[in-house]
Design an enzyme around this catalytic site. Structure first.
Site, PDB file in Angstrom:
ATOM      1  N   GLU A   1      19.308   0.944  -2.210  1.00 20.54           N
ATOM      2  CA  GLU A   1      19.347   2.217  -2.931  1.00 20.54           C
ATOM      3  C   GLU A   1      20.432   3.144  -2.384  1.00 20.54           C
ATOM      4  OE1 GLU A   1      18.129   3.581  -5.548  1.00 20.54           O
ATOM      5  OE2 GLU A   1      16.659   2.083  -6.159  1.00 20.54           O
TER       6      GLU A   1
ATOM      7  N   CYS B   1      17.773   5.458   9.881  1.00 21.76           N
ATOM      8  CA  CYS B   1      17.776   4.277   9.008  1.00 21.76           C
ATOM      9  C   CYS B   1      18.089   2.997   9.769  1.00 21.76           C
ATOM     10  CB  CYS B   1      18.795   4.481   7.891  1.00 21.76           C
ATOM     11  SG  CYS B   1      18.946   3.062   6.789  1.00 21.76           S
TER      12      CYS B   1
ATOM     13  N   SER C   1      23.013   2.421  -0.465  1.00 18.75           N
ATOM     14  CA  SER C   1      24.354   1.844  -0.577  1.00 18.75           C
ATOM     15  C   SER C   1      24.927   2.019  -1.978  1.00 18.75           C
ATOM     16  CB  SER C   1      24.319   0.357  -0.216  1.00 18.75           C
ATOM     17  OG  SER C   1      23.966   0.172   1.133  1.00 18.75           O
TER      18      SER C   1
ATOM     19  N   ALA D   1      15.083   0.129   0.295  1.00 20.39           N
ATOM     20  CA  ALA D   1      15.969   0.924   1.142  1.00 20.39           C
ATOM     21  C   ALA D   1      17.266   0.185   1.442  1.00 20.39           C
ATOM     22  CB  ALA D   1      15.250   1.272   2.448  1.00 20.39           C
TER      23      ALA D   1
ATOM     24  N   GLU E   1      28.600  -3.194   4.453  1.00 18.33           N
ATOM     25  CA  GLU E   1      28.713  -3.483   3.020  1.00 18.33           C
ATOM     26  C   GLU E   1      29.652  -2.510   2.330  1.00 18.33           C
ATOM     27  OE1 GLU E   1      24.283  -5.390   2.055  1.00 18.33           O
ATOM     28  OE2 GLU E   1      24.705  -3.282   1.633  1.00 18.33           O
TER      29      GLU E   1
END
Length: 400
Positions: free
Chosen positions: A250, A352, A252, A247, A361
């Site tokens: 994926e 999340c 991102s 997680a 990021e």
């Protein structure tokens, strides 16, 4: 916005949909199909998946937040073949409700707090800068050479997994998440089982080493953590680490690829101060995760439809994020969109945990890419992954 679907009166008309989520035209561009369904109803019964599908923002938001709709794991069949895959999911916080979810989540949430994420920002910049230095500005695959390795390396370092395993982590992750698509083939199942076995073995060996010699990484913390005197089992440590590795990158990767393609086709470029807002529009415009499922644990009424215990509701996040009742010009990529209450990271109890890290990021990697390559453009037609649930590109060739 529309009225709260949880307060709607019960009616006798249950809408149905025959939308084929595996059809090539739906996988290629699901949004016109979502719009057509939304005009009929915000919720419809979908016989192929034996679940209700949400098509508007209000219904998806309500389904994600209602505590009577939970994440209830059921082992995939055939169980004997898929046991390695099932074992990983049986012990993940994402597939459990309180008190198990609470116990597992509280052990990792600190690692993804805003303060900790800010401490990671210089390292993210360093990794991104190194990846771009190696890329050929005349032409390179921005997904394979930039968007994929960056979050994999970051989450691997955070957990304490050797960075030389990064290419294998990505391969294992893609094999495992392919099982989330509708009707996975036997070949997909076999690959997922092999990946789950190999991935689990690497993390299990790492956890055993950290139990003897902790190093301060997240795996060490998971091994050492106690809740009311009880430690995580080894299976729980492994499942938690694999979940975070999967997680943690994926979404991102897919959001970066989807959003960058939309941005480059849009034409305008965000000023440095506009990058965070651009990231939110990337998250909304073409969601990397399109579907998140819930199961009724007791009777629940959604937009007048009674959902019985055991029935499933699949919140279509991409459909919610294109709802014209919430977003003006929902099919336009708008750099200045404000407010932007998208559901790309979910909502409610299972929101999340890695959202702050993903946002940071994305902002750092996008900002650096546009500064280093101001003339960036698409040089080939992007190549889709060809999947619905995890929507993204396999290859996006760009150049200056």
């Amino acid at each position: 916005m529309r009225s709260d679907p949880m307060r709607s009166p019960i009616h006798t008309t249950m809408h149905t949909t025959s939308l084929d989520l595996t059809a090539p035209e739906v996988v290629a561009d699901p949004y016109p199909f979502f719009a057509e369904e939304r005009r009929r109803s915000g919720l419809a019964w979908h016989e192929p998946s034996a679940s209700y599908l949400t098509f508007d923002h209000a219904t998806a938001n309500a389904a994600l937040r209602d505590r009577r709709l939970g994440r209830i794991w059921s082992d995939r069949e055939p169980r004997e073949l898929l046991e390695p895959f099932n074992l990983l999911h049986r012990h993940q916080m994402m597939e459990n409700e309180p008190p198990v979810h609470t116990r597992l989540r509280r052990l990792v949430v600190g690692a993804f707090s805003r303060g900790h994420v800010e401490r990671l920002r210089p390292r993210v910049r360093e990794i991104a800068d190194g990846l771009l230095t190696e890329a050929d500005p005349a032409g390179f695959d921005v997904v394979g050479e930039y968007a994929e390795p960056l979050p994999v390396l970051v989450i691997a370092e955070l957990l304490g997994v050797p960075t030389e395993l990064a290419p294998r982590l990505r391969e294992w992750s893609q094999a495992i998440v392919a099982m989330y698509e509708p009707s996975p083939t036997l070949a997909v199942q076999t690959s997922a089982v092999a990946a789950a076995e190999e991935f689990s073995q690497v993390v299990r060996e790492l956890a055993r080493r950290r139990a003897v010699e902790p190093t301060g990484d997240l795996v060490s913390d998971l091994v050492a953590a106690q809740h009311r005197g009880a430690r995580l089992t080894e299976d729980e440590v492994v499942a938690s680490a694999v979940l975070l590795l999967n997680a943690g990158h994926e979404a991102s990767v897919n959001v970066f690829g989807n959003g960058l393609v939309a941005l480059l086709r849009h034409g305008d470029r965000p000023a440095p101060a506009e990058v965070p807002g651009c990231v939110e529009e990337m998250l909304r415009f073409d969601a990397g995760l399109q579907l998140f499922e819930r199961t009724a644990t007791e009777p629940v009424t959604l937009v007048g439809v009674l959902v019985e215990p055991g029935q499933k509701v699949a919140a279509l996040l991409g459909a919610a994020n294109r709802d014209p009742a919430v977003f003006d010009r929902p099919d336009a990529f708008d750099l200045g969109r404000d407010p932007n209450p998208h559901l790309a990271f979910g909502a409610g109890l299972h929101f999340c945990v890695g959202a702050p890290l993903a946002r940071m990021e994305l902002a750092e990697s996008l900002g650096l890419l546009l500064r280093r390559m101001p003339g960036l453009r698409l040089v080939e037609e992007p190549v889709s992954r060809g999947t619905f649930v995890l929507r993204g590109y396999r290859r996006v060739a760009v150049g200056c």
